[in-house]
Design an enzyme around this catalytic site. Structure first.
Site, mmCIF file in Angstrom:
data_model
loop_
_atom_site.group_PDB
_atom_site.id
_atom_site.type_symbol
_atom_site.label_atom_id
_atom_site.label_comp_id
_atom_site.label_asym_id
_atom_site.label_seq_id
_atom_site.Cartn_x
_atom_site.Cartn_y
_atom_site.Cartn_z
ATOM 1 N N ASP A 185 -6.856 7.719 -4.524
ATOM 2 C CA ASP A 185 -6.039 8.741 -5.177
ATOM 3 C C ASP A 185 -5.771 9.920 -4.254
ATOM 4 O O ASP A 185 -4.654 10.426 -4.188
ATOM 5 C CB ASP A 185 -6.722 9.229 -6.453
ATOM 6 N N MET B 190 -24.641 -1.753 -13.748
ATOM 7 C CA MET B 190 -23.260 -1.380 -14.101
ATOM 8 C C MET B 190 -22.971 0.068 -13.737
ATOM 9 O O MET B 190 -21.856 0.400 -13.339
ATOM 10 C CB MET B 190 -22.986 -1.639 -15.586
ATOM 11 N N GLU B 191 -23.969 0.923 -13.835
ATOM 12 C CA GLU B 191 -23.788 2.320 -13.447
ATOM 13 C C GLU B 191 -23.568 2.438 -11.938
ATOM 14 O O GLU B 191 -22.701 3.204 -11.488
ATOM 15 C CB GLU B 191 -24.994 3.154 -13.895
ATOM 16 N N LEU C 27 -19.929 -2.701 -23.888
ATOM 17 C CA LEU C 27 -21.235 -3.172 -24.339
ATOM 18 C C LEU C 27 -22.403 -2.608 -23.529
ATOM 19 O O LEU C 27 -23.546 -3.049 -23.700
ATOM 20 C CB LEU C 27 -21.271 -4.705 -24.351
ATOM 21 N N CYS C 28 -22.130 -1.625 -22.679
ATOM 22 C CA CYS C 28 -23.207 -0.976 -21.929
ATOM 23 C C CYS C 28 -23.909 0.053 -22.803
ATOM 24 O O CYS C 28 -23.277 0.752 -23.590
ATOM 25 C CB CYS C 28 -22.650 -0.279 -20.689
ATOM 26 N N HIS C 29 -25.217 0.156 -22.617
ATOM 27 C CA HIS C 29 -25.995 1.155 -23.343
ATOM 28 C C HIS C 29 -25.828 2.525 -22.691
ATOM 29 O O HIS C 29 -25.790 2.612 -21.455
ATOM 30 C CB HIS C 29 -27.488 0.786 -23.314
#
Length: 164
Positions: free
Chosen positions: A127, A112-113, A74-76
């Site tokens: 990793d 969120m970014e 739901l992120c733009h």
């Protein structure tokens, strides 16, 4: 407080930001990768077989921030003007602190970014080091600062480290 990503029928929905003002929006996030002292030493001396751990993690974090809308439903999709990922080696605690910064002029925030950048950079460290250390752990993932938009400035206090 009402959830913004839920419509009147209780279904997940993308928020309409068309009527929001365009403002400069910034966000900072952090994460911490805990590891053995030997692993931290290998990172600091650039002696891991996969290469320069922090350089690769930095690029991975930057790429991840740009792909946030592809990862979180739901992120733009955003046109970021700046993404930075930096690190601090904590030899006392045997940790790598990961700090991210995202900026844009737009109608929705970049928290969120920033979180995606910090988390993917942390995952990349794991990793690249997992062959020598299987006990690594990511902690302290959080937004530490945000500005711009209707709610103004948010500054988190009392978390592991602060990136300025």
């Amino acid at each position: 407080m009402q959830l913004t990503h839920i419509n009147e029928q209780g279904q997940a929905a993308m928020v309409d930001v068309a009527d929001k003002a365009v403002t400069v929006r910034e966000a900072r996030a952090q994460a911490c990768v805990e590891m053995s002292p030997q692993t931290l030493r290998l990172i600091s001396q650039n002696q891991l077989k996969k290469g320069d751990v922090l350089a690769v993690a930095r690029i991975a974090g930057i790429q991840a921030a740009k792909k946030t809308a592809d990862l979180i439903p739901l992120c733009h999709p955003l046109s970021l003007s700046k993404v930075a990922v930096d690190f601090e080696l904590d030899t006392q605690g045997s940790k790598v602190w990961v700090f991210s910064y995202c900026k844009l002029a737009g109608q929705t925030g970049v928290e969120m970014e920033a979180l995606t950048a910090a988390s993917v950079a942390s995952l990349t460290i794991i990793d690249m080091c997992k062959a020598v250390d299987q006990d690594m752990c990511i902690s302290h993932l959080c937004v530490t600062h945000k500005s711009g938009g209707r709610r103004g400035v948010y500054q988190r206090d009392n978390v592991g480290k602060h990136y300025e």
